[in-house]
Design an enzyme around this catalytic site. Sequence first.
Site, PDB file in Angstrom:
ATOM      1  CB  CYS A  94      35.165  35.933  45.712  1.00 14.07           C
ATOM      2  SG  CYS A  94      33.978  37.215  45.157  1.00 14.07           S
ATOM      3  CG  HIS A 136      34.176  33.162  40.786  1.00 14.17           C
ATOM      4  ND1 HIS A 136      34.573  32.882  42.064  1.00 14.17           N
ATOM      5  CD2 HIS A 136      34.072  34.342  40.838  1.00 14.17           C
ATOM      6  CE1 HIS A 136      34.680  33.764  42.808  1.00 14.17           C
ATOM      7  NE2 HIS A 136      34.327  34.868  42.199  1.00 14.17           N
TER       8      HIS A 136
HETATM    9  O1  GNR Z   1      40.887  36.752  42.051  1.00 11.08           O
HETATM   10  C1  GNR Z   1      40.144  35.761  41.997  1.00 11.08           C
HETATM   11  N1  GNR Z   1      40.630  34.639  41.911  1.00 11.08           N
HETATM   12  C2  GNR Z   1      39.807  33.399  41.848  1.00 11.08           C
HETATM   13  C3  GNR Z   1      40.654  32.151  42.019  1.00 11.08           C
HETATM   14  C4  GNR Z   1      39.956  31.042  41.907  1.00 11.08           C
HETATM   15  C5  GNR Z   1      38.469  30.942  41.450  1.00 11.08           C
HETATM   16  C6  GNR Z   1      38.020  32.164  40.871  1.00 11.08           C
HETATM   17  C7  GNR Z   1      38.649  33.180  41.310  1.00 11.08           C
HETATM   18  S1  GNR Z   1      37.904  34.937  40.733  1.00 11.08           S
HETATM   19  C8  GNR Z   1      38.780  36.084  41.869  1.00 11.08           C
HETATM   20  C9  GNR Z   1      38.605  37.493  41.637  1.00 11.08           C
HETATM   21  C10 GNR Z   1      36.857  37.662  41.737  1.00 11.08           C
HETATM   22  O2  GNR Z   1      36.356  37.725  42.856  1.00 11.08           O
HETATM   23  N2  GNR Z   1      35.996  37.719  40.702  1.00 11.08           N
HETATM   24  O3  GNR Z   1      34.630  37.822  40.745  1.00 11.08           O
HETATM   25 NI    NI Z   2      34.241  36.847  42.979  1.00 15.28          NI
END
Ligand code: GNR
Ligand code: NI
Length: 174
Positions: A94, A136
């Site tokens: 994240c 997410h």
């Molecule tokens: O860039 C991101 N990669 C990711 C990898 C696995 C599961 C979810 C993500 S989302 C994240 C970008 C982010 O923080 N989105 O809120």
């Molecule tokens: Ni995120």
Amino acid sequence: MAKLPILTAPDPQLKKKSQPVEKVDAEIRKLMDDMLETMYEAPGIGLAAPQVGVLKRVIVVDVAKEEEEPQPHRMANPELVWVSDEDNSYQEGCLSLPEHYADVVRPAAIRVRYLDQENEIREMEAEGLLATCIQHEIDHLDGVLFVDHISALKRNMILRKLLKAKKAAAEATV
Ligand code: GNR
Ligand code: NI
């Protein structure tokens, strides 16, 4: 377009519930485009408005690989209208929890209803990384981070390290 600063945990904004968008107008379209630019620059595969300090139910997602054509999705008021019984585990990261990763279990496939950039109601089915990423991002709109899906032990370890890093960064600017 403009690149926006991304909030990192611990930050009270990331724990708040975002408000629905009344209509996808020029202002929301600009927010979506600025969020996409911010996401590509980071780089990341998704971004939710609260991560840039805007408590509105807006997300952007693009899970296309570098060598593929970009596939940006702009969504306002996204809601899951169906989830599969089957689950999937992905190692998630994240942008608001930089440099920390953990396996998170979520439904493997979903159907999401949302308003697109033209304010049209749409539905889309997704599986694999796209399904994980959309879930997410919707979590962010409800003040939920991926660490809220893992053990308290792992969660507190990650949050403690992030707090320490923030304090060290703040010290360095004094
Ligand atoms: O860039 C991101 N990669 C990711 C990898 C696995 C599961 C979810 C993500 S989302 C994240 C970008 C982010 O923080 N989105 O809120
Ligand atoms: Ni995120």
